[in-house]
Design a protein around this motif. Structure first.
Motif, short mmCIF file in Angstrom:
data_model
loop_
_atom_site.label_atom_id
_atom_site.label_comp_id
_atom_site.label_asym_id
_atom_site.label_seq_id
_atom_site.Cartn_x
_atom_site.Cartn_y
_atom_site.Cartn_z
N ALA B 4 7.14 2.34 4.42
CA ALA B 4 7.23 2.04 5.85
C ALA B 4 6.25 2.92 6.64
O ALA B 4 5.53 2.44 7.52
CB ALA B 4 8.66 2.26 6.34
N ALA B 7 2.71 1.79 6.18
CA ALA B 7 2.39 0.60 6.97
C ALA B 7 2.18 0.95 8.44
O ALA B 7 1.27 0.43 9.10
CB ALA B 7 3.51 -0.44 6.82
N GLN B 8 3.02 1.86 8.95
CA GLN B 8 2.82 2.32 10.33
C GLN B 8 1.47 3.02 10.48
O GLN B 8 0.75 2.83 11.46
CB GLN B 8 3.93 3.29 10.73
CG GLN B 8 5.30 2.70 10.89
CD GLN B 8 6.28 3.78 11.34
OE1 GLN B 8 6.67 4.65 10.56
NE2 GLN B 8 6.64 3.75 12.60
N PHE B 49 10.46 -2.12 8.97
CA PHE B 49 9.74 -1.72 7.76
C PHE B 49 10.68 -0.99 6.79
O PHE B 49 10.61 -1.17 5.58
CB PHE B 49 8.55 -0.83 8.11
CG PHE B 49 7.37 -1.55 8.72
CD1 PHE B 49 7.35 -2.94 8.84
CD2 PHE B 49 6.26 -0.84 9.15
CE1 PHE B 49 6.24 -3.59 9.39
CE2 PHE B 49 5.14 -1.47 9.70
CZ PHE B 49 5.14 -2.86 9.82
N GLU B 53 11.55 -2.08 2.97
CA GLU B 53 11.41 -1.17 1.83
C GLU B 53 12.72 -1.07 1.03
O GLU B 53 12.71 -0.94 -0.19
CB GLU B 53 10.98 0.22 2.33
CG GLU B 53 10.75 1.21 1.22
CD GLU B 53 9.89 2.40 1.66
OE1 GLU B 53 9.45 2.43 2.83
OE2 GLU B 53 9.66 3.28 0.82
N ALA B 66 10.74 -7.46 13.03
CA ALA B 66 9.54 -6.69 13.42
C ALA B 66 8.99 -7.21 14.74
O ALA B 66 8.64 -6.43 15.64
CB ALA B 66 8.49 -6.76 12.32
N TYR B 83 2.26 -8.43 10.54
CA TYR B 83 3.59 -8.44 9.92
C TYR B 83 3.68 -9.48 8.81
O TYR B 83 4.38 -9.27 7.81
CB TYR B 83 4.67 -8.72 10.97
CG TYR B 83 4.75 -7.68 12.06
CD1 TYR B 83 4.45 -6.34 11.80
CD2 TYR B 83 5.11 -8.02 13.36
CE1 TYR B 83 4.51 -5.39 12.80
CE2 TYR B 83 5.19 -7.07 14.36
CZ TYR B 83 4.88 -5.77 14.09
OH TYR B 83 4.93 -4.83 15.09
N ILE B 87 4.94 -7.17 5.78
CA ILE B 87 6.35 -7.29 5.36
C ILE B 87 6.45 -7.64 3.87
O ILE B 87 7.16 -6.95 3.12
CB ILE B 87 7.10 -8.30 6.27
CG1 ILE B 87 7.23 -7.75 7.70
CG2 ILE B 87 8.46 -8.68 5.67
CD1 ILE B 87 8.24 -6.65 7.91
N ILE B 90 5.24 -4.58 1.80
CA ILE B 90 6.24 -3.51 1.73
C ILE B 90 7.37 -3.94 0.79
O ILE B 90 7.76 -3.20 -0.12
CB ILE B 90 6.80 -3.17 3.13
CG1 ILE B 90 5.70 -2.65 4.06
CG2 ILE B 90 7.93 -2.15 3.02
CD1 ILE B 90 6.12 -2.54 5.52
#
Lengths: 268, 268
Positions: B4, B7-8, B49, B53, B66, B83, B87, B90
Motif C-alpha cells: 500500500a 503504491a502511495q 490500498f 493488500e 479508492a 486505481y 488495485i 497490489i
C-alpha cells in the motif's frame, strides 16, 4: 477525515505552500532534503498517527515510531519538531486534550523520545547537559526521574516547539487563528507563515545561526508584511544563506492540523 | 515498505516529477486540479490500498472504495485510471498475480466499477453502448453477465489502461523497464514518461482531442528524445492547448509501483 489523515494533510499542505521563506517548498529543494522527502515522510508516518488516534502507547513511543518510520529515506530529519506537536494533538484530540496528555508523560516517554532524537540530526545547544549525543544523558534522566514533560520544560526557554508543551500550545493556537484570518487555501498558509515568522523569533535559526540572524529574519518578515520587502527575494536571500525557519514550519503544520479540525478549508 | 505504501509512493513520485509534458506536476497546476489534489488523493486512498493488500473484497469494490475516498476534494478525478492498474497489482502482489486476479472478476465487480465510474468525469466514446451516463448500462451488464474483465476487454481497443487487464500489463511492464534503464530518482521518471509517450499513442488524448492530435503529441515526444525539440517548451505547448497525457501518467504510476518492488531506487 480521521485525525491521522488530517495530520498527514497538514504536513503535505505546509511543504507544498510557496513561496515559504527559506524552507523546502513546491519550488525549492535543499541539496540533501527535497520536496519528495517531506512528502514521503507524510505517507510513511501513517501507522504511528493511527496508533496515536487509537490511544496507543505513550507519547514518547509514538514520537519514536513516527521518527523511525520516516527515517527510512535519504532526506534526513524532515518532521521531528512537527511530531512533537502533532502526536499529542492527535492523541488528545485537540489542544486542551494535548495539554492534558503531555502532563501525564513518564520517564519511559523521555527515554523513548531520546531514542527518537538520536535518529535525527536535530541541533541542540552545545552547552546543554541533556545532550542527545552524550550517553550519560539517559542516566541523568533516570536518576532525576525526568518525564518527557520535564524534558520539554527544560528545553522550553530555547526551543519554541518544546515550549508548546508547557504553555498550552499557545503558538499552535496562534497559527490556527492566523489561518482562519487569512482565509482558505494555500495562500493563507503562506500568509500565516510570514505573519508567525514576523512576530516570533525562530529558535531553530537561533540554534543554527545565532540570535542576531534570527532577529533580522523576523524583522525582514515584518518588512514583507509592511510591503517594503519582496517575498520572493526574501525567500531567495534565506535560501542562499542557508537560513530555514524550521520551527515556524513545525508550528504552521500544527496550526493547519488544528484549523482543519475547526473547519478551515484548504481546498479553494 | 508495505505494498500500500509503495503504491502511495508511486502516486506521489509521479505527480512531483517535472517537467512532465502537459500534466500536473511540481511546477504546473490546472485551474481546477492542483498538485495538492493529487497528493491529497495519495494520502486519502490508503485504507483502500491496505484492504487490497489484505485480500479484501473484489477488485471492483476496491476500485470503488479508492475512488470514493479520493472524491472528497474539489480536484475531481485524479487517479481513476491509476486505481484500475494499482488495485490488481497490489491485490495480486505483482504483474503475474494481477493478471490472474483480473480474470477472476465477477458481474458484481463490474457493477461496483460502474458505481465508481459514475463518481468521476472520465471521458468515454460517445458511441459506447456501455456509457456510464446511461442507466440502461447496468441492465446490459447484468443481462449479459459481463464481468469486470469483460468490461475491460470491451474497452481495450480504445483505452490503453483497460487494455492492461487483457494483455498481461504489458505497458506497465514496459514502464517499469524504462525506469530501470533510466537509472534512479526523479529524472528517471521524466525520462520514462517521455519515452512511453513517444512510443505509445495516449488514448486519453485521443478521447479528448482526437487521434490526429494524439499522434502529433507522440511524434513531438519522439522529437524531444531525438534532441530536436525542447522538453520545457513541449510541456508549455501541451499545457496551453489543454493536452494532458493522462493514460501515460497512469501507466507510469503503475510502472513506478512495479519497479519499486524490484528494487528501483527513487531516492538518489
Amino acid at each position: 477525515m480521521t485525525r491521522a489523515e488530517r495530520a498527514q494533510l497538514a504536513m503535505m499542505l505546509e511543504v507544498c505552500a510557496y513561496p515559504k521563506p527559506g524552507n523546502v517548498d513546491r519550488c525549492h529543494d535543499y541539496d540533501d532534503t527535497r520536496l519528495e522527502h517531506f512528502l514521503a515522510s507524510a505517507l510513511f508516518v501513517r501507522p504511528a498517527f493511527d496508533r496515536a488516534e487509537e490511544g496507543g502507547p505513550g507519547l514518547g513511543a509514538l514520537i519514536r515510531e513516527a521518527t523511525s518510520r520516516t527515517s527510512t529515506h535519504g532526506g534526513g530529519n524532515t518532521h521531528f519538531g512537527a511530531y512533537i506537536l502533532l502526536i499529542p494533538l492527535i492523541a488528545g484530540d485537540g489542544i486542551s486534550g494535548a495539554s492534558a496528555a503531555v502532563k501525564k508523560t513518564t520517564v519511559d516517554d523521555a527515554l523513548d523520545f531520546y531514542a527518537a532524537f538520536s535518529m535525527t540530526q536535530v541541533r541542540m545547544h552545545h552547552s546543554d547537559e541533556l545532550d542527545v549525543n552524550d550517553p550519560a544523558t539517559l542516566g541523568i534522566i533516570r536518576d532525576r526521574g525526568m518525564t518527557l514533560y520535564d524534558i520539554m520544560a527544560h528545553s522550553a526557554p530555547g526551543d519554541m516547539v518544546a515550549r508548546e508543551w508547557t504553555n498550552g500550545f499557545a503558538l499552535t493556537r496562534k497559527a490556527a487563528d492566523l489561518l482562519h484570518e487569512a482565509g482558505c487555501g494555500r495562500h493563507a498558509i503562506v500568509e500565516a507563515f510570514v505573519r508567525l515568522l514576523a512576530s516570533e523569533t525562530d529558535t531553530f535559526i537561533i540554534k543554527k545561526h545565532g540570535r542576531e540572524v534570527a532577529e533580522r529574519v523576523r524583522e525582514q518578515a515584518a518588512e514583507v508584511l509592511a510591503g517594503t520587502r519582496n517575498l520572493e527575494s526574501f525567500d531567495s536571500d534565506c535560501i542562499a544563506a542557508g537560513i530555514n525557519p524550521g520551527s515556524v514550519a513545525d508550528l504552521i503544520i500544527a496550526g493547519i492540523y488544528v484549523a482543519l479540525g475547526e473547519g478551515w478549508n484548504w481546498d479553494c
